[in-house]
Design a protein around this motif. Sequence first.
Motif: not given
Length: 124
Positions: A27-36, A49-55, A100-108
Amino acid sequence: QVQLVESGGGLVQPGGSLRLSCAASGSIFSILAMGWYRQAPGKEREFVAAINRSGGSTNYADSVKGRFTISRDNAKNTVVLQTNSLKPEDTAVYYCAVSSRWYLPRIPGEYDYWGQGTQVTVTS
C-alpha cells in the motif's frame, strides 16, 4: 500493509562508503515520509535521516550530517542512503521505515512500517 526490504549493507574499512537501498511494496499510496534508523548492539534505535514525499525536504542526525545523503525515487518506490566517510561508530543494523505523516518524523513511534534491517560494519 507496506513491505520494506533493505539491501546494500556489508563490511567496509573506515573512510569507505556504502549505498543502502530500501524497496517498498504493498500500500505505497500511504507513504509520505521515508527514513533510516540504526541500532548498535546494546544501544537504542537511533534516527539517521528522513525525506519527504517530494524529496525536497530532508533531515539528518548531527552525527551523520555532511557524510550521509538520503534520496528517494517514487517511480521505483525506493529510498537510498548513501553513506560516505564511514567511521567505526557507524557500525549498526540500519533500518528503513515509512510514515504516513506529512512532516519528517524523528521518533520511531511516528513511523508505520519497518524493514528487517541490513548490517553495516566499519572496521579495519
